[in-house]
Design an enzyme around this catalytic site. Sequence first.
Site, PDB file in Angstrom:
ATOM      1  N   HIS A  21       0.839  -1.205   0.000  1.00  0.00           N
ATOM      2  CA  HIS A  21       0.000   0.000   0.000  1.00  0.00           C
ATOM      3  C   HIS A  21       0.874   1.256   0.000  1.00  0.00           C
ATOM      4  O   HIS A  21       2.034   1.196   0.379  1.00  0.00           O
ATOM      5  CB  HIS A  21      -0.802   0.097   1.311  1.00  0.00           C
ATOM      6  N   TYR A  22       0.270   2.371  -0.333  1.00  0.00           N
ATOM      7  CA  TYR A  22       0.854   3.646   0.113  1.00  0.00           C
ATOM      8  C   TYR A  22      -0.098   4.263   1.113  1.00  0.00           C
ATOM      9  O   TYR A  22      -1.295   3.954   1.122  1.00  0.00           O
ATOM     10  CB  TYR A  22       1.202   4.579  -1.038  1.00  0.00           C
ATOM     11  N   THR A  23       0.454   5.151   1.959  1.00  0.00           N
ATOM     12  CA  THR A  23      -0.378   5.714   3.028  1.00  0.00           C
ATOM     13  C   THR A  23      -1.371   6.741   2.487  1.00  0.00           C
ATOM     14  O   THR A  23      -2.473   6.877   3.027  1.00  0.00           O
ATOM     15  CB  THR A  23       0.510   6.386   4.100  1.00  0.00           C
TER      16      THR A  23
ATOM     17  N   GLU B 245       2.609  -0.825   4.498  1.00  0.00           N
ATOM     18  CA  GLU B 245       2.315   0.552   4.074  1.00  0.00           C
ATOM     19  C   GLU B 245       3.617   1.292   3.795  1.00  0.00           C
ATOM     20  O   GLU B 245       4.548   1.267   4.605  1.00  0.00           O
ATOM     21  CB  GLU B 245       1.584   1.308   5.200  1.00  0.00           C
TER      22      GLU B 245
ATOM     23  N   ASP C 281      -3.741   2.408  -4.869  1.00  0.00           N
ATOM     24  CA  ASP C 281      -2.389   2.287  -4.315  1.00  0.00           C
ATOM     25  C   ASP C 281      -1.831   0.877  -4.502  1.00  0.00           C
ATOM     26  O   ASP C 281      -2.604  -0.073  -4.612  1.00  0.00           O
ATOM     27  CB  ASP C 281      -2.386   2.676  -2.818  1.00  0.00           C
TER      28      ASP C 281
HETATM   29 ZN   LIG Z   1      -4.117   0.564   0.584  1.00  0.00          ZN
END
Ligand SMILES: [Zn+2]
Length: 241
Positions: free
Chosen positions: A27-29, A92, A144
């Site tokens: 993920h990205y935040t 993340e 993301d």
């Molecule tokens: Zn995510």
Amino acid sequence: MKIGSLYSPNFNRKQRTKNSVKIIVIHYTGMQSERESIIRLCNPKSKVSSHFLINQSGKVYRLVQDNRIAWHAGKSCWRKYKNLNKNSIGIELVNKGHQFGYTNFEKKQLSSLIRICKSLIKKYKIKRRNVVGHSDIAPLRKTDPGEKFPWKQLANNKIGIWHHSKPSLLRKYRNIRILKKKDKIKFIKNLNKIGYCFSTKKKYFLVQILKAFQRHYRQELINGLADKECLIIAQNLSKNL
Ligand SMILES: [Zn+2]
């Protein structure tokens, strides 16, 4: 490697077995700052978390233990797995994301990610094809880690899969529409074989899945249209599964 520790209360109380861990979700935040991201991921009211967070200097924090189900994937599907929290480890990466100013991932951040992934893959015997982005498993809701995420670099480290088609050759097929019905069917079959889940209920679903596929495997152009470049990439990927 040194791993910092933060505590997120956002996980199921019941422990899970080592065997249930099959997938890594990246993920990205997608928030203004690292600080804000940490606050959100650790706030009981937010009901979101992940197992790890990696900041832009490459510092790794653990938020939830591997043997707990962290709340990062939401409604999701990949191959035969549904609602992936129970089967996955969530990582993340601090990045403002599409909404607040999407930037390239930092070198140090990526090398930490690669190290973490390698150790998880070894520990849980995770298949290469089961290292995915949030958008791959929830294409209707998520974008993301996005098109700046270097999947090819990860695949060079045996993390996730990549295709073997020559970029210069592929480029010629960009924007060339797929005309034959049997090619279209083949394309969808290949997407499905790679792991993307389809629902016949929603007609806009295919566009979203295509965008997710492009964000991952054809990052130069994300338009949700099936062209021959996408067709060749999907064919190449599924051939090697
Ligand atoms: Zn995510």
